[in-house]
Design a protein around this motif. Structure first.
Motif, PDB file in Angstrom:
ATOM      1  N   UNK A  45       0.854  -0.990  -0.236  1.00 53.97           N
ATOM      2  CA  UNK A  45       0.197  -0.142   0.191  1.00 53.97           C
ATOM      3  C   UNK A  45       1.012   0.798   0.182  1.00 53.97           C
ATOM      4  N   UNK A  46       2.008   1.030   0.731  1.00 58.16           N
ATOM      5  CA  UNK A  46       2.975   2.370   1.021  1.00 58.16           C
ATOM      6  C   UNK A  46       3.533   2.771  -0.504  1.00 58.16           C
ATOM      7  N   UNK A  47       3.627   1.513  -0.751  1.00 58.92           N
ATOM      8  CA  UNK A  47       4.624   1.774  -2.020  1.00 58.92           C
ATOM      9  C   UNK A  47       3.823   2.183  -3.818  1.00 58.92           C
ATOM     10  N   UNK A  48       2.477   1.540  -3.537  1.00 59.77           N
ATOM     11  CA  UNK A  48       1.362   1.686  -4.620  1.00 59.77           C
ATOM     12  C   UNK A  48       0.810   3.090  -5.252  1.00 59.77           C
ATOM     13  N   UNK A  49       1.401   3.902  -5.805  1.00 58.68           N
ATOM     14  CA  UNK A  49       1.466   5.400  -6.287  1.00 58.68           C
ATOM     15  C   UNK A  49       0.149   5.738  -6.475  1.00 58.68           C
ATOM     16  N   UNK A  50      -0.714   5.266  -6.486  1.00 57.50           N
ATOM     17  CA  UNK A  50      -2.385   5.367  -6.240  1.00 57.50           C
ATOM     18  C   UNK A  50      -3.065   5.074  -5.145  1.00 57.50           C
ATOM     19  N   UNK A  51      -2.491   4.651  -4.127  1.00 58.12           N
ATOM     20  CA  UNK A  51      -3.123   5.195  -2.815  1.00 58.12           C
ATOM     21  C   UNK A  51      -2.502   7.241  -2.228  1.00 58.12           C
ATOM     22  N   UNK A  52      -3.605   7.485  -2.525  1.00 56.17           N
ATOM     23  CA  UNK A  52      -2.538   8.550  -1.730  1.00 56.17           C
ATOM     24  C   UNK A  52      -1.854   9.004  -0.037  1.00 56.17           C
ATOM     25  N   UNK A  53      -1.221   8.088   0.445  1.00 55.17           N
ATOM     26  CA  UNK A  53      -0.977   8.129   1.831  1.00 55.17           C
ATOM     27  C   UNK A  53       0.248   6.747   1.621  1.00 55.17           C
ATOM     28  N   UNK A  54       1.045   7.290   2.993  1.00 54.46           N
ATOM     29  CA  UNK A  54       2.421   6.570   2.890  1.00 54.46           C
ATOM     30  C   UNK A  54       2.390   5.945   4.469  1.00 54.46           C
ATOM     31  N   UNK A  55       3.258   5.100   4.578  1.00 50.33           N
ATOM     32  CA  UNK A  55       3.560   4.224   6.085  1.00 50.33           C
ATOM     33  C   UNK A  55       5.306   5.013   6.220  1.00 50.33           C
ATOM     34  N   UNK A  56       4.884   5.796   7.646  1.00 54.20           N
ATOM     35  CA  UNK A  56       5.829   6.644   8.020  1.00 54.20           C
ATOM     36  C   UNK A  56       6.712   5.926   8.582  1.00 54.20           C
ATOM     37  N   UNK A  57       6.311   4.902   9.190  1.00 51.79           N
ATOM     38  CA  UNK A  57       6.990   3.670  10.866  1.00 51.79           C
ATOM     39  C   UNK A  57       6.318   2.808  11.129  1.00 51.79           C
ATOM     40  N   UNK A  58       6.414   1.742  11.937  1.00 51.54           N
ATOM     41  CA  UNK A  58       5.832   0.929  12.251  1.00 51.54           C
ATOM     42  C   UNK A  58       6.851  -0.421  13.176  1.00 51.54           C
ATOM     43  N   UNK A  59       6.544  -0.543  14.391  1.00 50.63           N
ATOM     44  CA  UNK A  59       7.214  -0.549  15.277  1.00 50.63           C
ATOM     45  C   UNK A  59       6.066  -1.926  16.006  1.00 50.63           C
ATOM     46  N   UNK A  60       7.045  -2.353  16.658  1.00 55.87           N
ATOM     47  CA  UNK A  60       6.783  -3.803  17.855  1.00 55.87           C
ATOM     48  C   UNK A  60       7.054  -2.694  19.636  1.00 55.87           C
ATOM     49  N   UNK A  61       6.011  -2.890  20.534  1.00 53.38           N
ATOM     50  CA  UNK A  61       6.524  -2.198  21.121  1.00 53.38           C
ATOM     51  C   UNK A  61       7.468  -2.922  22.794  1.00 53.38           C
ATOM     52  N   UNK A  62       8.717  -2.196  22.701  1.00 51.32           N
ATOM     53  CA  UNK A  62       9.555  -3.322  23.091  1.00 51.32           C
ATOM     54  C   UNK A  62       9.948  -2.584  24.887  1.00 51.32           C
ATOM     55  N   UNK A  63       9.475  -1.406  25.377  1.00 55.91           N
ATOM     56  CA  UNK A  63       9.614  -0.709  27.023  1.00 55.91           C
ATOM     57  C   UNK A  63       8.068  -0.361  26.351  1.00 55.91           C
ATOM     58  N   UNK A  64       6.912  -0.900  27.782  1.00 50.21           N
ATOM     59  CA  UNK A  64       6.267   0.582  27.544  1.00 50.21           C
ATOM     60  C   UNK A  64       4.747  -1.861  27.979  1.00 50.21           C
ATOM     61  N   UNK A  65       3.588  -1.155  27.375  1.00 48.70           N
ATOM     62  CA  UNK A  65       2.778  -1.788  26.625  1.00 48.70           C
ATOM     63  C   UNK A  65       3.128  -3.282  26.105  1.00 48.70           C
ATOM     64  N   UNK A  66       3.032  -4.206  26.840  1.00 52.04           N
ATOM     65  CA  UNK A  66       3.924  -5.851  25.511  1.00 52.04           C
ATOM     66  C   UNK A  66       3.247  -6.384  24.700  1.00 52.04           C
ATOM     67  N   UNK A  67       3.897  -6.911  23.596  1.00 55.91           N
ATOM     68  CA  UNK A  67       3.178  -6.976  22.452  1.00 55.91           C
ATOM     69  C   UNK A  67       1.786  -6.287  21.627  1.00 55.91           C
TER      70      UNK A  67
END
Length: 286
Positions: A100-122
């Motif tokens: 979805x991020x790479x498809x130019x027909x979608x006017x959106x971009x994935x800025x970042x995606x993470x797993x929480x390490x410290x804080x709320x788990x899983x």
């Protein structure tokens, strides 16, 4: 004849009189050491805790604080994943979200995606940018409903979740634009629940405070909520590791003016939370 008011004290009251006298003398001594300027500062700080006057505005705070040159809208997603499903969840996210991020027909971009390490788990955290604001968000949502691969992805993903929530955010005008960066880095998402009516005040202070935290390019992005939990502020930082984070944060206290800005922003906060996050392999922010 003597007149006056009398009260009957408990039998053991005299035991407390020396303690009361000591505390009273201690209070007088401490106040005598406080300069008049410090007393005014203390009175102002205490007043801010209990009295909050909301100045009349002729414009929404979103128009006063957000970037003018762009009309981007951000979506922050929090997914609490079943512990036994986190690996499978990450796998399907890394297969589908970059498409979805790479498809130019979608006017959106994935800025970042993470797993929480410290804080709320899983927990998984995703940050999306919609170029063009709310119309772009609506366009993406409509297109995804017709995207069969994404429909199947959501069905599989939802079976792995315990709960999920999201917020729509705007970007503070004085923060850096979040752009892809190489790693390895850890990321800290600091979230602040502000007292209602204090967003402009927060923005005024942080427009000055941010300059103390840009020497090492650790400032990634700053956002405030529009839909979802309101009066929420999110600051996103990048560090090489936890020790670098500690060193950079300690160094800020040696810069003249930083302590004053912290001093005056603390009373604006109702709650705050810190997450240390690790980016997934496909995250643009590494």
């Amino acid at each position: 004849m003597k007149t006056g008011y009398y009260v009957t004290l408990p039998e053991d009251a005299e035991l407390f009189i020396p303690l009361i006298r000591l505390r009273f003398l201690n209070l007088l001594f401490r106040r005598s050491l406080t300069s008049s300027s410090n007393r005014r500062r203390e009175d102002s700080w205490l007043k801010s805790l209990f009295v909050r006057k909301v100045d009349p505005r002729k414009d929404a705070h979103s128009n006063l604080l957000a970037k003018k040159e762009t009309s981007s809208l951000y979506k922050l997603q929090f997914h609490n994943v079943k512990p036994e499903c986190l690996e499978a969840y990450n796998k399907i996210c890394q297969e589908v979200l970059p498409k979805i991020h790479e498809d130019k027909s979608y006017p959106c971009a994935l800025v970042g995606t993470w797993n929480t390490w410290y804080g709320e788990q899983d927990q998984a955290v995703h940050l999306w940018r919609y170029e063009g604001g709310y119309p772009a968000l609506t366009e993406v949502m409509n297109k995804l409903r017709e995207n069969q691969e994404f429909v199947e992805f959501r069905k599989a993903r939802n079976n792995m979740l315990l709960s999920r929530r999201n917020q729509l955010l705007l970007e503070f005008s004085f923060w850096n634009e979040p752009v892809p960066r190489s790693g390895p880095n850890i990321y800290e998402l600091r979230s602040y629940q502000l007292r209602p009516g204090t967003m402009i005040e927060w923005g005024n202070y942080w427009a000055r405070a941010i300059r103390f935290r840009q020497d090492g390019s650790e400032a990634v992005g700053g956002f405030f909520s529009q839909i979802g939990q309101l009066y929420m502020v999110h600051h996103l930082w990048a560090y090489k590791d936890l020790q670098s984070r500690e060193d950079i944060r300690n160094a800020a206290w040696h810069k003249h003016g930083w302590e004053e800005l912290v001093y005056y922003t603390v009373p604006l906060i109702q709650e705050m939370e810190s997450r240390i996050m690790i980016p997934l392999k496909t995250s643009p922010l590494q």
